[in-house]
Design a protein around this motif. Structure first.
Motif, PDB file in Angstrom:
ATOM      1  N   TYR A   1      54.293 -61.502 -10.572  1.00 56.31           N
ATOM      2  CA  TYR A   1      54.354 -62.771  -9.833  1.00 56.31           C
ATOM      3  C   TYR A   1      54.913 -62.519  -8.439  1.00 56.31           C
ATOM      4  N   SER A   2      54.739 -63.493  -7.579  1.00 56.58           N
ATOM      5  CA  SER A   2      55.204 -63.343  -6.193  1.00 56.58           C
ATOM      6  C   SER A   2      56.715 -63.533  -6.094  1.00 56.58           C
TER       7      SER A   2
ATOM      8  N   LYS B   1      52.718 -72.866  -9.653  1.00 54.75           N
ATOM      9  CA  LYS B   1      52.579 -72.114  -8.398  1.00 54.75           C
ATOM     10  C   LYS B   1      52.711 -70.608  -8.662  1.00 54.75           C
ATOM     11  N   LEU B   2      53.731 -70.247  -9.462  1.00 56.11           N
ATOM     12  CA  LEU B   2      53.882 -68.827  -9.814  1.00 56.11           C
ATOM     13  C   LEU B   2      52.633 -68.325 -10.534  1.00 56.11           C
TER      14      LEU B   2
ATOM     15  N   PHE C   1      56.493 -75.757 -10.036  1.00 55.75           N
ATOM     16  CA  PHE C   1      56.881 -74.415  -9.581  1.00 55.75           C
ATOM     17  C   PHE C   1      56.246 -73.332 -10.459  1.00 55.75           C
TER      18      PHE C   1
ATOM     19  N   ARG D   1      56.737 -58.203  -5.688  1.00 60.59           N
ATOM     20  CA  ARG D   1      56.401 -58.814  -6.967  1.00 60.59           C
ATOM     21  C   ARG D   1      57.569 -58.669  -7.929  1.00 60.59           C
TER      22      ARG D   1
ATOM     23  N   ASP E   1      57.696 -66.423  -3.711  1.00 59.81           N
ATOM     24  CA  ASP E   1      57.697 -67.750  -4.344  1.00 59.81           C
ATOM     25  C   ASP E   1      59.029 -68.001  -5.065  1.00 59.81           C
TER      26      ASP E   1
ATOM     27  N   HIS F   1      49.439 -67.362  -8.567  1.00 56.98           N
ATOM     28  CA  HIS F   1      49.373 -66.060  -7.870  1.00 56.98           C
ATOM     29  C   HIS F   1      49.681 -64.885  -8.793  1.00 56.98           C
ATOM     30  N   LYS F   2      49.558 -65.105 -10.084  1.00 56.85           N
ATOM     31  CA  LYS F   2      49.917 -64.004 -10.986  1.00 56.85           C
ATOM     32  C   LYS F   2      48.789 -62.964 -11.084  1.00 56.85           C
TER      33      LYS F   2
ATOM     34  N   LYS G   1      61.887 -68.481  -2.492  1.00 54.46           N
ATOM     35  CA  LYS G   1      61.815 -69.784  -1.814  1.00 54.46           C
ATOM     36  C   LYS G   1      62.376 -70.882  -2.738  1.00 54.46           C
ATOM     37  N   GLU G   2      62.006 -70.807  -4.015  1.00 55.08           N
ATOM     38  CA  GLU G   2      62.467 -71.823  -4.968  1.00 55.08           C
ATOM     39  C   GLU G   2      63.989 -71.757  -5.139  1.00 55.08           C
TER      40      GLU G   2
END
Lengths: 239, 239
Positions: B105-106, B22-23, B19, B47, B109, B26-27, B112-113
């Motif tokens: 960060y998104s 993943k973050l 995870f 963000r 994301d 897209h940072k 969702k987590e």
């Protein structure tokens, strides 16, 4: 079996009937007189509480012995449940300020359910976010509103915010506590209440207050607030 | 791949490497000058942000146009992540108050987590509980501490609380903002700082403050506080 009264609280809305029945199976109903201390800051926590009737003051004491009011909790709300996030200890003292009927539940049951029920955890997170919001609003008011505006805000929060025409309010507990809750000296409170009487025509007789025009009070207090009127947190709490 | 810097934040400690990767994928890293507004109260939130360097002020505006400071966030802390609890909207405005390097960060994301990772939800609940604590402390201080004690508290929070001997502090942002953060007028701030100089022998030159005896300042400020010194919330944040 009738539906648990806990189901009416937004915290427990996602919970299973089985869990609420378990909480109800170990509940205790008690009547407390004004002045009764239910738990003390630092106490090991075994129960959490739902107020059916009356008011409960939550506070901490400084090393100097001064009291800092954290909240004055009305009927229909919980207290003491946050001990599950504080290593099972109460981080404040709870004292009844108006004769109360209180239901208590097992904190261990709640804690166990939080371990496995992620919907309950999410619900508690939303509750905590709401509390943060209430506190942010209070902090904002301490910075920006004058004493009369802060009292006006409290009166609006005690009113039916959708009411039209004149509104009557009875202050639910004594004025010294209201002053302390708003972070002001009793004398400041009296002076500011006098200002509301003069400037906005509030009629004040002891604990009874009549407001002829709610909108005038809204203009007076809510202009120095960054949140919308009617107050969203009150609506959420009532859901 | 080196460990994500997010892993150092208590919020993300229980999270999987997958995870965090993943973050990180897209940072965005950006440098902002003082005065730059990053988002505005009511903005749709896409963000969330980690401050690497500098300071960011979070505030709301009242209908009257007054600013209420919610927080002044230092390096090493997140902001904007609470939008996941606010229907994906920012509930305040974020403005850089000292030149800053910020990683974003998104939020999608993160959101969702949170749906599937109950450990992250629990961790966020703990974070929120800590924030509530910080706010309760601040509210308590507004009620009980005088202006000089509140400034003393801020200085202690900016100090290494375990230090022995004389301590030097540089105020990290301008005094007008510090005054606003503490909920006082700039004149009140100046007078109270003068009182600290006279009564406790603080040496103040512009933004530089020297404290000869930290314990004297602790006695002065922390006697009017219900929390223990050293401040537990600072220690938790550093963990």
């Amino acid at each position: 079996m009738s539906e648990s009264e806990l189901k009416q609280l937004s915290l427990f809305q996602p919970c299973s009937s089985a869990f609420l029945e378990k909480l109800d199976a170990h509940k205790q109903i008690q009547n407390f007189k004004r002045g009764k201390v239910i738990f003390i800051q630092g106490d090991e926590a075994e129960r959490f509480y739902l107020i059916r009737k009356g008011w409960v003051k939550l506070f901490r004491e400084t090393r100097d012995g001064a009291q800092a009011i954290i909240d004055v909790v009305p009927a229909g709300r919980l207290f003491g449940e946050k001990a599950v996030l504080e290593n099972d200890h109460h981080s404040c003292t709870a004292e009844v300020v108006e004769d109360a009927e209180i239901v208590s539940y097992s904190l261990a049951d709640l804690k166990k359910e939080l371990e496995t029920d992620s919907d309950l955890t999410k619900s508690m997170l939303q509750e905590m976010a709401r509390q943060c919001h209430r506190q942010e609003k209070e902090l904002e008011h301490r910075s920006i509103q004058n004493a009369a505006q802060r009292i006006g805000c409290l009166l609006l929060r005690l009113s039916d915010q959708t009411a039209e025409g004149p509104v009557s309010i009875k202050l639910p507990y004594d004025k010294t506590l209201i002053a302390a809750q708003l972070g002001m000296q009793p004398e400041t409170f009296s002076r500011a209440l006098g200002k509301l009487r003069e400037q906005l025509g509030l009629e004040i007789q002891g604990a009874n207050i009549q407001i002829d025009d709610l909108q005038k009070l809204v203009s007076f207090s809510c202009s120095a607030c960054s949140f919308d009127f009617p107050c969203k947190d009150l609506q959420e709490a009532a859901e």
